[in-house]
Design a protein around this motif. Sequence first.
Motif, PDB file in Angstrom:
ATOM      1  N   UNK A 196      -6.888   7.730  -7.093  1.00  0.00           N
ATOM      2  CA  UNK A 196      -6.823   9.033  -7.504  1.00  0.00           C
ATOM      3  C   UNK A 196      -6.159   8.706  -8.795  1.00  0.00           C
ATOM      4  N   UNK A 197      -5.071   9.240  -8.702  1.00  0.00           N
ATOM      5  CA  UNK A 197      -4.670   9.364  -9.629  1.00  0.00           C
ATOM      6  C   UNK A 197      -4.923   9.345 -11.536  1.00  0.00           C
ATOM      7  N   UNK A 198      -4.856   8.351 -10.962  1.00  0.00           N
ATOM      8  CA  UNK A 198      -5.145   7.354 -12.426  1.00  0.00           C
ATOM      9  C   UNK A 198      -6.510   8.049 -12.860  1.00  0.00           C
ATOM     10  N   UNK A 232       0.648  -1.624   0.252  1.00  0.00           N
ATOM     11  CA  UNK A 232      -0.032   0.362  -0.168  1.00  0.00           C
ATOM     12  C   UNK A 232       0.711   1.325  -0.285  1.00  0.00           C
ATOM     13  N   UNK A 233       0.748   2.077  -0.912  1.00  0.00           N
ATOM     14  CA  UNK A 233       0.961   3.888  -1.056  1.00  0.00           C
ATOM     15  C   UNK A 233       2.196   3.620  -1.773  1.00  0.00           C
ATOM     16  N   UNK A 234       2.290   2.338  -2.521  1.00  0.00           N
ATOM     17  CA  UNK A 234       3.721   2.353  -3.746  1.00  0.00           C
ATOM     18  C   UNK A 234       3.359   3.135  -4.983  1.00  0.00           C
ATOM     19  N   UNK A 235       1.953   2.730  -4.910  1.00  0.00           N
ATOM     20  CA  UNK A 235       0.860   3.740  -6.571  1.00  0.00           C
ATOM     21  C   UNK A 235       1.349   4.403  -6.627  1.00  0.00           C
ATOM     22  N   UNK A 236       0.671   5.010  -5.215  1.00  0.00           N
ATOM     23  CA  UNK A 236       0.863   6.663  -5.061  1.00  0.00           C
ATOM     24  C   UNK A 236       1.814   7.430  -5.708  1.00  0.00           C
ATOM     25  N   UNK A 237       2.863   7.086  -4.261  1.00  0.00           N
ATOM     26  CA  UNK A 237       4.002   7.703  -5.188  1.00  0.00           C
ATOM     27  C   UNK A 237       4.327   7.629  -6.189  1.00  0.00           C
ATOM     28  N   UNK A 238       4.843   6.872  -6.913  1.00  0.00           N
ATOM     29  CA  UNK A 238       4.328   6.890  -8.106  1.00  0.00           C
ATOM     30  C   UNK A 238       3.620   7.580  -9.230  1.00  0.00           C
ATOM     31  N   UNK A 248     -11.722   1.250 -14.238  1.00  0.00           N
ATOM     32  CA  UNK A 248     -11.825  -0.263 -12.873  1.00  0.00           C
ATOM     33  C   UNK A 248      -9.883   0.303 -12.339  1.00  0.00           C
ATOM     34  N   UNK A 249      -9.967  -0.216 -11.079  1.00  0.00           N
ATOM     35  CA  UNK A 249      -8.715  -0.045 -10.934  1.00  0.00           C
ATOM     36  C   UNK A 249      -8.421  -1.168  -9.392  1.00  0.00           C
ATOM     37  N   UNK A 250      -8.028  -2.417  -9.876  1.00  0.00           N
ATOM     38  CA  UNK A 250      -8.161  -3.053  -8.777  1.00  0.00           C
ATOM     39  C   UNK A 250      -6.694  -3.539  -8.055  1.00  0.00           C
ATOM     40  N   UNK A 251      -6.709  -3.295  -6.501  1.00  0.00           N
ATOM     41  CA  UNK A 251      -5.688  -3.186  -5.895  1.00  0.00           C
ATOM     42  C   UNK A 251      -5.459  -4.663  -5.033  1.00  0.00           C
ATOM     43  N   UNK A 252      -4.797  -5.710  -5.241  1.00  0.00           N
ATOM     44  CA  UNK A 252      -4.495  -6.868  -4.155  1.00  0.00           C
ATOM     45  C   UNK A 252      -3.275  -6.683  -3.469  1.00  0.00           C
ATOM     46  N   UNK A 253      -3.879  -6.858  -1.485  1.00  0.00           N
ATOM     47  CA  UNK A 253      -2.829  -6.576  -1.203  1.00  0.00           C
ATOM     48  C   UNK A 253      -3.096  -7.707  -0.476  1.00  0.00           C
ATOM     49  N   UNK A 254      -1.667  -7.852   1.005  1.00  0.00           N
ATOM     50  CA  UNK A 254      -1.716  -8.517   2.054  1.00  0.00           C
ATOM     51  C   UNK A 254      -2.706  -9.145   3.270  1.00  0.00           C
ATOM     52  N   UNK A 255      -3.367  -7.371   3.255  1.00  0.00           N
ATOM     53  CA  UNK A 255      -4.039  -7.442   5.145  1.00  0.00           C
ATOM     54  C   UNK A 255      -4.911  -6.315   4.677  1.00  0.00           C
TER      55      UNK A 255
END
Length: 377
Positions: A111-113, A100-106, A121-128
């Motif tokens: 929100x930026x996209x 989390x946060x990596x794509x935001x920093x890039x 359609x923006x899909x985020x897959x995280x561990x927790x």
Amino acid sequence: MRSASLDGLLIADFGRVLAGPYATMLLADLGADVVKIERAGVGDDTRQWGPPWVGDESTYFQSVNRNKRSFAWDLRDPADLQQARELVARADVVVENFLPGTMDRLGLGYDAVREINPDVVYCSVTGFGGENNLPGYDLLIQAVGGLMSITGPEPGVPTKVGVAVVDIITGLHAAVGILAALRHRDRTGEGQRVEVNLLSSLLSALANQTSGYVGAGVVPQAMGNRHPSIAPYEVFRTGDRPLVLAVGNNRQFASLVEVLGVPELAGDERYATNTQRVAHREQLVRDITAALSAGSADEWFEKLTAQGVPCGPLNDIADAVALAERLGLNPVVEIDDPRRDRPVRQVANPIRLSATPASYRSAPPRLGEDTPAVSTC
């Protein structure tokens, strides 16, 4: 060639390792144009995960990356990052599984996209989930998510499942979420964010085990190959090798004991219902094992299957593939590729569609082989 279900859909795939790539491969099989963004010079981690290898290629990587194009970019490089932004501006779907946060920093976060691609359609897959900045490796999730506590020969011997099953389950949830969001977009023109995480996916997939705790306060324990709620439902010894019985109702139990030559067990009050059979499981196992010792696993498999009793021998992977082939399931596909000296053998997509079947258009890509030279992605 028949059109595919997802023809014309462009997916920018920033997923790595297994959960994200599995989801996007399923969508690619159904016709989506999936552009896999990999780290220049290195690529997806799974390119180095071997053995096994086919030539110099990892079969792990190959298992979840067919039907994709590979763009190798260094997202720390302004020119490459700009190319990535141009890609997501045109994409129907963006998939990512960074911390989390990596794509935001890039500058590639949701929100930026959405600013440059409002109906994405923006899909985020995280561990927790959420902003929990914890690494989501499958073994770790199996441990903290409770799966290892119910897997193994007995309590106190926690055992992982023999494949990264949480990643696969999460990838399936991601694919379903993406398709649901696309359906909503088709009706309303509105994009949205899809979020899935490994821990929540596992808790959902534990199904009756999690439900037993949430609903009744029962904390399940490892039972080896047994089922907490059904009997006989486990591995049994026969005259030569093990056999699985999965007897789920009274009719099947009556057929089982009839074939085994002990029909009187059907009238035994200890075994009259499934609840009674579970309560008297130890004696039931002894009675059934004694009867099974009179024949081989293959003999019992043939006789019991003929009478509708669910059972089967313990296969290895080679045996399982052979069984699927005998049943006409066509579990293996071969993808011709002029870049390789032999076809690439793959496990087939299990989804069968009568009008728009899965297709196998290209083998898993070499690292960066499709990277555009200029901003024309």
